[in-house]
Design a protein around this motif. Structure first.
Motif, PDB file in Angstrom:
ATOM      1  N   SER A  12       1.280  -8.473 -11.275  1.00 36.90           N
ATOM      2  CA  SER A  12       2.706  -8.742 -11.480  1.00 36.90           C
ATOM      3  C   SER A  12       3.186  -9.885 -10.595  1.00 36.90           C
ATOM      4  O   SER A  12       2.491 -10.316  -9.682  1.00 36.90           O
ATOM      5  N   VAL A  13       4.388 -10.336 -10.912  1.00 35.26           N
ATOM      6  CA  VAL A  13       5.038 -11.421 -10.172  1.00 35.26           C
ATOM      7  C   VAL A  13       6.341 -10.882  -9.608  1.00 35.26           C
ATOM      8  O   VAL A  13       7.108 -10.222 -10.325  1.00 35.26           O
ATOM      9  N   LEU A  14       6.595 -11.145  -8.349  1.00 39.09           N
ATOM     10  CA  LEU A  14       7.841 -10.708  -7.724  1.00 39.09           C
ATOM     11  C   LEU A  14       9.004 -11.500  -8.301  1.00 39.09           C
ATOM     12  O   LEU A  14       9.002 -12.724  -8.293  1.00 39.09           O
ATOM     13  N   VAL A  15       9.998 -10.778  -8.815  1.00 40.35           N
ATOM     14  CA  VAL A  15      11.216 -11.385  -9.349  1.00 40.35           C
ATOM     15  C   VAL A  15      12.273 -11.436  -8.255  1.00 40.35           C
ATOM     16  O   VAL A  15      12.977 -12.430  -8.089  1.00 40.35           O
ATOM     17  N   GLY A  16      12.405 -10.343  -7.520  1.00 37.92           N
ATOM     18  CA  GLY A  16      13.400 -10.259  -6.459  1.00 37.92           C
ATOM     19  C   GLY A  16      13.493  -8.843  -5.929  1.00 37.92           C
ATOM     20  O   GLY A  16      12.676  -7.988  -6.258  1.00 37.92           O
ATOM     21  N   LEU A  23      11.692  -5.778  -7.745  1.00 34.71           N
ATOM     22  CA  LEU A  23      11.628  -5.960  -9.188  1.00 34.71           C
ATOM     23  C   LEU A  23      10.489  -6.924  -9.449  1.00 34.71           C
ATOM     24  O   LEU A  23      10.456  -8.022  -8.893  1.00 34.71           O
ATOM     25  N   ARG A  24       9.538  -6.485 -10.286  1.00 33.68           N
ATOM     26  CA  ARG A  24       8.360  -7.284 -10.573  1.00 33.68           C
ATOM     27  C   ARG A  24       8.177  -7.384 -12.079  1.00 33.68           C
ATOM     28  O   ARG A  24       8.513  -6.469 -12.814  1.00 33.68           O
ATOM     29  N   LEU A  25       7.645  -8.499 -12.525  1.00 32.85           N
ATOM     30  CA  LEU A  25       7.328  -8.749 -13.922  1.00 32.85           C
ATOM     31  C   LEU A  25       5.819  -8.607 -14.094  1.00 32.85           C
ATOM     32  O   LEU A  25       5.050  -9.283 -13.406  1.00 32.85           O
ATOM     33  N   ILE A  26       5.403  -7.720 -14.999  1.00 34.46           N
ATOM     34  CA  ILE A  26       3.982  -7.595 -15.306  1.00 34.46           C
ATOM     35  C   ILE A  26       3.543  -8.866 -16.035  1.00 34.46           C
ATOM     36  O   ILE A  26       4.210  -9.323 -16.955  1.00 34.46           O
ATOM     37  N   ASN A  27       2.427  -9.420 -15.605  1.00 33.09           N
ATOM     38  CA  ASN A  27       1.949 -10.691 -16.156  1.00 33.09           C
ATOM     39  C   ASN A  27       1.219 -10.459 -17.480  1.00 33.09           C
ATOM     40  O   ASN A  27       0.009 -10.635 -17.582  1.00 33.09           O
ATOM     41  N   ASP A  28       1.995 -10.068 -18.491  1.00 33.31           N
ATOM     42  CA  ASP A  28       1.481  -9.871 -19.846  1.00 33.31           C
ATOM     43  C   ASP A  28       2.543 -10.368 -20.818  1.00 33.31           C
ATOM     44  O   ASP A  28       3.577  -9.723 -21.010  1.00 33.31           O
ATOM     45  N   ALA A  29       2.286 -11.500 -21.410  1.00 34.76           N
ATOM     46  CA  ALA A  29       3.275 -12.179 -22.252  1.00 34.76           C
ATOM     47  C   ALA A  29       3.551 -11.466 -23.572  1.00 34.76           C
ATOM     48  O   ALA A  29       4.430 -11.887 -24.315  1.00 34.76           O
ATOM     49  N   LEU A 111      -3.954  -2.953 -25.683  1.00 32.74           N
ATOM     50  CA  LEU A 111      -4.222  -4.383 -25.827  1.00 32.74           C
ATOM     51  C   LEU A 111      -4.672  -4.975 -24.495  1.00 32.74           C
ATOM     52  O   LEU A 111      -4.174  -4.581 -23.437  1.00 32.74           O
ATOM     53  N   GLU A 112      -5.559  -5.932 -24.575  1.00 29.48           N
ATOM     54  CA  GLU A 112      -5.925  -6.713 -23.395  1.00 29.48           C
ATOM     55  C   GLU A 112      -4.721  -7.570 -23.021  1.00 29.48           C
ATOM     56  O   GLU A 112      -4.068  -8.141 -23.890  1.00 29.48           O
ATOM     57  N   SER A 113      -4.381  -7.645 -21.746  1.00 28.07           N
ATOM     58  CA  SER A 113      -3.201  -8.426 -21.357  1.00 28.07           C
ATOM     59  C   SER A 113      -3.434  -9.923 -21.582  1.00 28.07           C
ATOM     60  O   SER A 113      -4.564 -10.413 -21.493  1.00 28.07           O
ATOM     61  N   ILE A 114      -2.348 -10.603 -21.878  1.00 24.20           N
ATOM     62  CA  ILE A 114      -2.352 -12.053 -22.064  1.00 24.20           C
ATOM     63  C   ILE A 114      -1.397 -12.636 -21.028  1.00 24.20           C
ATOM     64  O   ILE A 114      -0.187 -12.453 -21.133  1.00 24.20           O
TER      65      ILE A 114
END
Length: 147
Positions: A12-16, A23-29, A111-114
């Motif tokens: 994941s990526v730290l959003v804030g 709050l983190r965004l999972i790195n899967d588009a 699904l495999e993450s993208i």
């Protein structure tokens, strides 16, 4: 000092920061997929949080849920705290659409993450950060992705 699980950090990526949670965004588009991670060590379940933290977690989760549902025009929002593979307490907030590849089934293990392309990652981070600007302390790491 708070320590984030290495799998959550890797995936994941730290959003804030909210008052309680990262709050983190999972790195899967494939899905707008965020997690809230209470910044408390050695917590695996919601009931282990003190009452004040439980209330704060619910407030942050509801704010995030409403924001994501509206911002991404979700068909449904999946909110869950599983922790079967990563025991550190984290709450998933996944925007779902009738058109997504897993609908109506859960997405877990399907699904495999993208990973996001850099531009799309910057776009989604900027969108969420601007919508939550009054409630979220922004991450300088995420801001670097804009440039």
């Amino acid at each position: 000092m708070f320590e984030l699980n290495s799998v959550l950090e890797r995936d994941s990526v730290l959003v804030g920061h909210f008052p309680l949670c990262q709050l983190r965004l999972i790195n899967d588009a494939q899905f707008p997929w965020f997690i809230l991670v209470p910044q408390r060590n050695d917590i695996t379940e919601i009931y282990q949080l003190v009452e004040e933290d439980r209330q704060q977690l619910m407030a942050e989760s509801c704010l995030l849920s409403e924001t994501l549902h509206d911002a991404f025009s979700a068909t449904k929002l999946n909110v869950a705290a599983l922790g079967n593979q990563v025991p550190q307490l984290h709450i998933h907030h996944i925007v779902r659409y009738e058109t997504d590849r897993c609908w109506p089934a859960p997405i877990w293990g399907k699904l495999e993450s993208i990973p996001y392309e850099r531009e799309k990652l910057a776009e989604i981070l900027q969108k969420v950060q601007s919508l939550l600007n009054d409630d979220l302390t922004l991450s300088s790491d995420a801001a670097e992705l804009y440039y």
